[in-house]
Design a protein around this motif. Structure first.
Motif, PDB file in Angstrom:
ATOM      1  N   PHE A 177       0.819  -1.214   0.000  1.00  0.00           N
ATOM      2  CA  PHE A 177       0.000   0.000   0.000  1.00  0.00           C
ATOM      3  C   PHE A 177       0.855   1.268   0.000  1.00  0.00           C
ATOM      4  N   TYR A 178       2.185   1.111   0.015  1.00  0.00           N
ATOM      5  CA  TYR A 178       3.079   2.256  -0.153  1.00  0.00           C
ATOM      6  C   TYR A 178       4.415   1.768  -0.686  1.00  0.00           C
ATOM      7  N   CYS A 179       5.251   2.705  -1.106  1.00  0.00           N
ATOM      8  CA  CYS A 179       6.551   2.346  -1.668  1.00  0.00           C
ATOM      9  C   CYS A 179       7.521   2.019  -0.547  1.00  0.00           C
ATOM     10  N   ALA A 180       7.900   0.761  -0.465  1.00  0.00           N
ATOM     11  CA  ALA A 180       8.860   0.293   0.533  1.00  0.00           C
ATOM     12  C   ALA A 180       9.911  -0.559  -0.169  1.00  0.00           C
ATOM     13  N   ASP A 181      11.040  -0.726   0.474  1.00  0.00           N
ATOM     14  CA  ASP A 181      12.135  -1.465  -0.144  1.00  0.00           C
ATOM     15  C   ASP A 181      11.795  -2.905  -0.535  1.00  0.00           C
ATOM     16  N   PRO A 182      11.255  -3.729   0.380  1.00  0.00           N
ATOM     17  CA  PRO A 182      11.016  -5.135   0.021  1.00  0.00           C
ATOM     18  C   PRO A 182      10.150  -5.346  -1.221  1.00  0.00           C
ATOM     19  N   PRO A 183       8.972  -4.697  -1.342  1.00  0.00           N
ATOM     20  CA  PRO A 183       8.172  -4.902  -2.554  1.00  0.00           C
ATOM     21  C   PRO A 183       8.809  -4.314  -3.810  1.00  0.00           C
ATOM     22  N   LEU A 184       9.581  -3.234  -3.663  1.00  0.00           N
ATOM     23  CA  LEU A 184      10.271  -2.660  -4.822  1.00  0.00           C
ATOM     24  C   LEU A 184      11.377  -3.589  -5.311  1.00  0.00           C
ATOM     25  N   LEU A 185      12.074  -4.234  -4.386  1.00  0.00           N
ATOM     26  CA  LEU A 185      13.117  -5.183  -4.779  1.00  0.00           C
ATOM     27  C   LEU A 185      12.505  -6.400  -5.463  1.00  0.00           C
ATOM     28  N   ALA A 186      11.359  -6.832  -4.975  1.00  0.00           N
ATOM     29  CA  ALA A 186      10.667  -7.957  -5.606  1.00  0.00           C
ATOM     30  C   ALA A 186      10.215  -7.613  -7.020  1.00  0.00           C
ATOM     31  N   LEU A 187      10.018  -6.326  -7.268  1.00  0.00           N
ATOM     32  CA  LEU A 187       9.531  -5.853  -8.570  1.00  0.00           C
ATOM     33  C   LEU A 187      10.653  -5.681  -9.589  1.00  0.00           C
ATOM     34  N   SER A 188      11.856  -5.442  -9.133  1.00  0.00           N
ATOM     35  CA  SER A 188      12.958  -5.094 -10.031  1.00  0.00           C
ATOM     36  C   SER A 188      13.404  -6.274 -10.887  1.00  0.00           C
ATOM     37  N   CYS A 189      13.818  -5.946 -12.124  1.00  0.00           N
ATOM     38  CA  CYS A 189      14.360  -6.970 -13.013  1.00  0.00           C
ATOM     39  C   CYS A 189      15.892  -6.930 -13.022  1.00  0.00           C
ATOM     40  N   SER A 190      16.486  -6.080 -12.203  1.00  0.00           N
ATOM     41  CA  SER A 190      17.940  -6.023 -12.069  1.00  0.00           C
ATOM     42  C   SER A 190      18.406  -7.086 -11.083  1.00  0.00           C
ATOM     43  N   ASP A 191      19.703  -7.239 -11.003  1.00  0.00           N
ATOM     44  CA  ASP A 191      20.296  -8.093  -9.984  1.00  0.00           C
ATOM     45  C   ASP A 191      20.255  -7.329  -8.663  1.00  0.00           C
ATOM     46  N   THR A 192      19.403  -7.768  -7.760  1.00  0.00           N
ATOM     47  CA  THR A 192      19.175  -7.025  -6.508  1.00  0.00           C
ATOM     48  C   THR A 192      19.986  -7.570  -5.335  1.00  0.00           C
ATOM     49  N   ARG A 193      20.882  -8.518  -5.603  1.00  0.00           N
ATOM     50  CA  ARG A 193      21.596  -9.148  -4.491  1.00  0.00           C
ATOM     51  C   ARG A 193      22.426  -8.147  -3.696  1.00  0.00           C
ATOM     52  N   ASN A 194      23.072  -7.215  -4.391  1.00  0.00           N
ATOM     53  CA  ASN A 194      23.882  -6.224  -3.691  1.00  0.00           C
ATOM     54  C   ASN A 194      23.018  -5.310  -2.824  1.00  0.00           C
ATOM     55  N   LYS A 195      21.887  -4.870  -3.382  1.00  0.00           N
ATOM     56  CA  LYS A 195      20.975  -4.006  -2.634  1.00  0.00           C
ATOM     57  C   LYS A 195      20.366  -4.752  -1.452  1.00  0.00           C
ATOM     58  N   GLU A 196      19.969  -6.011  -1.665  1.00  0.00           N
ATOM     59  CA  GLU A 196      19.402  -6.804  -0.585  1.00  0.00           C
ATOM     60  C   GLU A 196      20.401  -6.983   0.548  1.00  0.00           C
ATOM     61  N   LYS A 197      21.650  -7.223   0.173  1.00  0.00           N
ATOM     62  CA  LYS A 197      22.697  -7.411   1.171  1.00  0.00           C
ATOM     63  C   LYS A 197      22.900  -6.124   1.975  1.00  0.00           C
ATOM     64  N   GLN A 198      22.939  -4.985   1.269  1.00  0.00           N
ATOM     65  CA  GLN A 198      23.131  -3.711   1.962  1.00  0.00           C
ATOM     66  C   GLN A 198      21.932  -3.364   2.830  1.00  0.00           C
ATOM     67  N   LEU A 199      20.732  -3.661   2.334  1.00  0.00           N
ATOM     68  CA  LEU A 199      19.530  -3.403   3.121  1.00  0.00           C
ATOM     69  C   LEU A 199      19.540  -4.229   4.403  1.00  0.00           C
ATOM     70  N   LEU A 200      19.931  -5.491   4.284  1.00  0.00           N
ATOM     71  CA  LEU A 200      19.980  -6.364   5.448  1.00  0.00           C
ATOM     72  C   LEU A 200      21.018  -5.881   6.452  1.00  0.00           C
ATOM     73  N   ILE A 201      22.193  -5.501   5.948  1.00  0.00           N
ATOM     74  CA  ILE A 201      23.275  -5.049   6.829  1.00  0.00           C
ATOM     75  C   ILE A 201      22.890  -3.762   7.547  1.00  0.00           C
ATOM     76  N   PHE A 202      22.398  -2.761   6.784  1.00  0.00           N
ATOM     77  CA  PHE A 202      22.064  -1.479   7.390  1.00  0.00           C
ATOM     78  C   PHE A 202      20.869  -1.612   8.340  1.00  0.00           C
ATOM     79  N   SER A 203      19.888  -2.432   7.972  1.00  0.00           N
ATOM     80  CA  SER A 203      18.747  -2.637   8.862  1.00  0.00           C
ATOM     81  C   SER A 203      19.196  -3.292  10.159  1.00  0.00           C
ATOM     82  N   ALA A 204      20.064  -4.305  10.036  1.00  0.00           N
ATOM     83  CA  ALA A 204      20.558  -5.004  11.221  1.00  0.00           C
ATOM     84  C   ALA A 204      21.391  -4.080  12.098  1.00  0.00           C
TER      85      ALA A 204
END
Length: 313
Positions: A177-204
């Motif tokens: 219902f709003y723009c958030a990182d997880p659903p946007l990453l699921a939507l992307s057709c790029s290689d999101t592994r680097n972004k996912e890793k950084q999101l996990l690290i910074f969130s943690a």
């Protein structure tokens, strides 16, 4: 090919909280009520703290900023969500999505560290009462708040830019219902592994770092409370922390559940939406209630305001 597709994305479609038409209006009424109570409660808290000189202390100074952040946080998500519950075309522009992700992330991170700052303030007040006023001066409080805002917004700049450097070429439908990182990453057709890793690290790091400050502060607080001889003294000391501790448990618990997961876990969309509603709309509504209903000074100040009495009486 990906480059061309990336340039054609000018808007996203927000699927919203539910795809059942018969639930749209009832949900609108519920969320409108929550949002209005959030505005009324938090803006009222800010006003009380501003006009009552008895509340001009570090604890209430930080609480006024918590109320301000809650208003901004819920306002970065709530109005667009309410609008989409009433219209058929549930779209948001590319820049609008960028702005929503940026501000919601910035205020969420800022709130994490503000709660940690408030825990430190309670630690100083209970564990070091003799030097509390000398340490927690007005200048120190302002510097702490400025630092919290600065880190929250700089962190959000980096994360938001990394997200919107990705390509969105397969679909522009956001299952949220709003723009958030997880659903946007699921939507992307790029290689999101680097972004996912950084999101996990910074969130943690953000969640664990701020929560560690809270835990250490409360371990010291509980240790000091246990040394108090009288039961009345123990209850009074603990009552000053109970509200903050309740907010901390609810806020950090929901954020850990939401962000320390695999971003592309599609089978958990409904749960993620429920958790997102809770921490982005419900918690900002609950915070002023939690802090005020158990706080004698705030209740007295509110009574005087409603009765039109002077705060000097």
């Amino acid at each position: 090919m990906a480059r061309n597709n990336r340039t054609t994305v000018t808007e996203f479609v927000l699927m919203g909280f539910t795809d059942r038409p018969e639930l749209q209006f009832p949900l609108f009424v519920v969320f409108l009520f929550i949002y209005l109570i959030t505005l009324l409660g938090n803006l009222g808290m800010i006003l009380l703290i501003k006009v009552d000189s008895r509340l001009h202390t570090p604890m209430y100074y930080f609480l006024s900023h918590l109320a301000f952040i809650d208003v901004c946080y819920s306002s970065s998500i709530g109005p667009k969500m309410l609008q989409n519950l009433l219209v058929k075309k549930k779209t948001i522009s590319f820049l609008g999505c960028f702005a929503q992700l940026y501000f919601s992330s910035a205020f969420a991170t800022t709130e994490c560290f503000l709660l940690a700052t408030m825990a430190y303030d309670r630690y100083m007040a209970i564990c070091n009462p003799l030097i509390y006023s000398a340490i927690m001066t007005q200048r120190v409080c302002k510097e702490l708040v400025v630092g919290v805002y600065t880190y929250g917004f700089l962190n959000s700049v980096m994360q938001t830019v990394l997200t919107f450097q990705l390509s969105f070429c397969d679909s522009n439908v956001i299952h949220h219902f709003y723009c958030a990182d997880p659903p946007l990453l699921a939507l992307s057709c790029s290689d999101t592994r680097n972004k996912e890793k950084q999101l996990l690290i910074f969130s943690a790091v953000n969640l664990s770092g701020s929560l560690l400050t809270v835990l250490i502060s409360y371990i010291c607080i509980l240790s000091s409370i246990m040394k108090i001889q009288s039961s009345e003294g123990k209850c009074k000391a603990f009552s000053t922390c109970a509200s903050h501790l309740t907010v901390v448990v609810i806020f950090y618990g929901t954020l850990f559940f939401m962000y320390l997961r695999q971003p592309k876990a599609r089978n958990s969309r409904k749960y993620n939406k429920m958790v997102s509603v809770f921490y982005s709309l419900v918690i900002p509504m609950l915070n002023p209630l939690i802090y005020s209903l158990r706080n004698t000074e705030v209740k007295d100040s509110l009574k005087k305001m409603l009765q039109g009495k002077s705060y000097n009486e």
